[in-house]
Motif scaffolding. Structure first.
Motif, PDB file in Angstrom:
ATOM      1  N   VAL A  47       9.349   8.237  -2.178  1.00 37.64           N
ATOM      2  CA  VAL A  47       9.280   6.948  -2.878  1.00 37.64           C
ATOM      3  C   VAL A  47       7.898   6.748  -3.485  1.00 37.64           C
ATOM      4  CG1 VAL A  47       9.475   4.456  -2.615  1.00 37.64           C
ATOM      5  CG2 VAL A  47      11.044   5.960  -1.383  1.00 37.64           C
ATOM      6  N   ARG A  48       6.864   7.124  -2.722  1.00 33.64           N
ATOM      7  CA  ARG A  48       5.501   6.996  -3.237  1.00 33.64           C
ATOM      8  C   ARG A  48       5.299   7.868  -4.467  1.00 33.64           C
ATOM      9  NH1 ARG A  48       3.165   8.111   1.150  1.00 33.64           N
ATOM     10  NH2 ARG A  48       2.540  10.274   0.784  1.00 33.64           N
ATOM     11  N   GLY A  49       5.949   9.041  -4.474  1.00 33.25           N
ATOM     12  CA  GLY A  49       5.831   9.936  -5.623  1.00 33.25           C
ATOM     13  C   GLY A  49       6.428   9.359  -6.888  1.00 33.25           C
TER      14      GLY A  49
ATOM     15  N   ALA B  14       0.846  -1.195   0.000  1.00 33.57           N
ATOM     16  CA  ALA B  14       0.000   0.000   0.000  1.00 33.57           C
ATOM     17  C   ALA B  14       0.883   1.247   0.000  1.00 33.57           C
ATOM     18  CB  ALA B  14      -0.917  -0.005   1.225  1.00 33.57           C
ATOM     19  N   GLY B  15       0.492   2.237  -0.794  1.00 37.48           N
ATOM     20  CA  GLY B  15       1.296   3.445  -0.921  1.00 37.48           C
ATOM     21  C   GLY B  15       1.471   4.204   0.374  1.00 37.48           C
TER      22      GLY B  15
ATOM     23  N   GLU C 139       2.982   5.875 -12.720  1.00 40.13           N
ATOM     24  CA  GLU C 139       1.682   5.198 -12.790  1.00 40.13           C
ATOM     25  C   GLU C 139       1.844   3.694 -12.588  1.00 40.13           C
ATOM     26  OE1 GLU C 139      -0.232   6.290 -16.401  1.00 40.13           O
ATOM     27  OE2 GLU C 139      -0.512   8.378 -15.804  1.00 40.13           O
ATOM     28  N   LEU C 140       2.646   3.334 -11.586  1.00 39.65           N
ATOM     29  CA  LEU C 140       2.873   1.931 -11.238  1.00 39.65           C
ATOM     30  C   LEU C 140       2.377   1.671  -9.823  1.00 39.65           C
ATOM     31  CD1 LEU C 140       6.534   1.438 -12.536  1.00 39.65           C
ATOM     32  CD2 LEU C 140       4.422   0.724 -13.677  1.00 39.65           C
ATOM     33  N   LYS C 141       2.051   0.413  -9.547  1.00 36.31           N
ATOM     34  CA  LYS C 141       1.654   0.040  -8.203  1.00 36.31           C
ATOM     35  C   LYS C 141       2.890   0.029  -7.311  1.00 36.31           C
ATOM     36  CE  LYS C 141      -2.306  -2.744  -9.626  1.00 36.31           C
ATOM     37  NZ  LYS C 141      -2.928  -4.106  -9.590  1.00 36.31           N
TER      38      LYS C 141
END
Length: 218
Positions: free
Chosen positions: A65-67, A57-58, A73-75
């Protein structure tokens, strides 16, 4: 084609070959891994693929890192690792491609890298197999001690490499030249002959054996 993949150690079991011989194997849940970024010689001065493993989960990642995953546009992936490859091999992949266990085949050899089991703080008997002191009635608190560590006034210091109590285990180790016994592409499983570093569930980095590739001129 990629030469490496990330996975988790499932555990050990045994299988039988056609001659009925028992083969001890380690089961590795290898991939699937996602190509997150590409390193090029023009921009980074080396060529490699950055692969991700284990979707997460983001909200559990840091904002920077989440950015990265949001921009691509990847999980989000829990683990990231770079795989050095030639420029031609890097060009064969696109960001978002999936690397599966099918890059390996039964009969080839791999190197498996992982963290060994942590043993905590240990003494010299367990850590370095010291004999210890004499087990007699005259020996009291020194049965498992390492003994004297000094070396007179000259040189007046402890030599580097002296075995002493300390942290044992939890070090990165590579076990080379392990044979792939079976590849289960449907379940993303690798069956590798022998033991690999780490406990059950540990992260592993499996790549094609360097020494065998050198012999073949790859």
């Amino acid at each position: 084609m990629s030469r490496a993949i990330l996975g988790r150690k499932v555990g050990m079991t045994q299988i039988f070959d056609e001659a009925g011989q028992v083969i001890p194997v380690t089961v590795v849940q290898a991939g699937p891994c996602v190509v997150v970024q590409k390193r090029t010689a023009a921009k980074h001065r080396y060529t490699a693929l950055q692969i991700g493993f284990d979707e997460i989960a983001g909200r559990k990642l840091t904002k920077p890192v989440r950015g990265v995953f949001e921009r691509l546009e990847l999980k989000p992936q829990r683990f990231l690792r770079e795989v050095r490859m030639s420029a031609e091999e890097v060009e064969a992949y696109k960001v978002g491609d999936t690397i599966k266990v099918s890059i390996f085949a039964a009969g080839e050899y791999v190197d498996v890298e992982g963290m060994t089991k942590g043993k905590g703080f240990q003494g010299v008997v367990k850590r370095f197999h010291f004999r210890g002191a004499n087990q007699t009635h005259g020996t009291h608190e020194y049965r498992r001690h390492g003994g004297a560590i000094g070396c007179r006034e000259d040189p007046g210091h402890i030599f580097k490499g002296r075995g002493m109590p300390g942290h044992m285990g939890h070090t990165r180790v590579t076990t080379p030249n392990l044979k792939v016994v079976k590849v289960d592409a449907d379940q993303n499983l690798l069956l590798i002959h022998g033991a690999v570093p780490g406990s059950k569930g540990a992260l592993l980095f499996v790549h094609k054996a360097v020494k065998h590739m050198a012999k073949q001129g790859l």
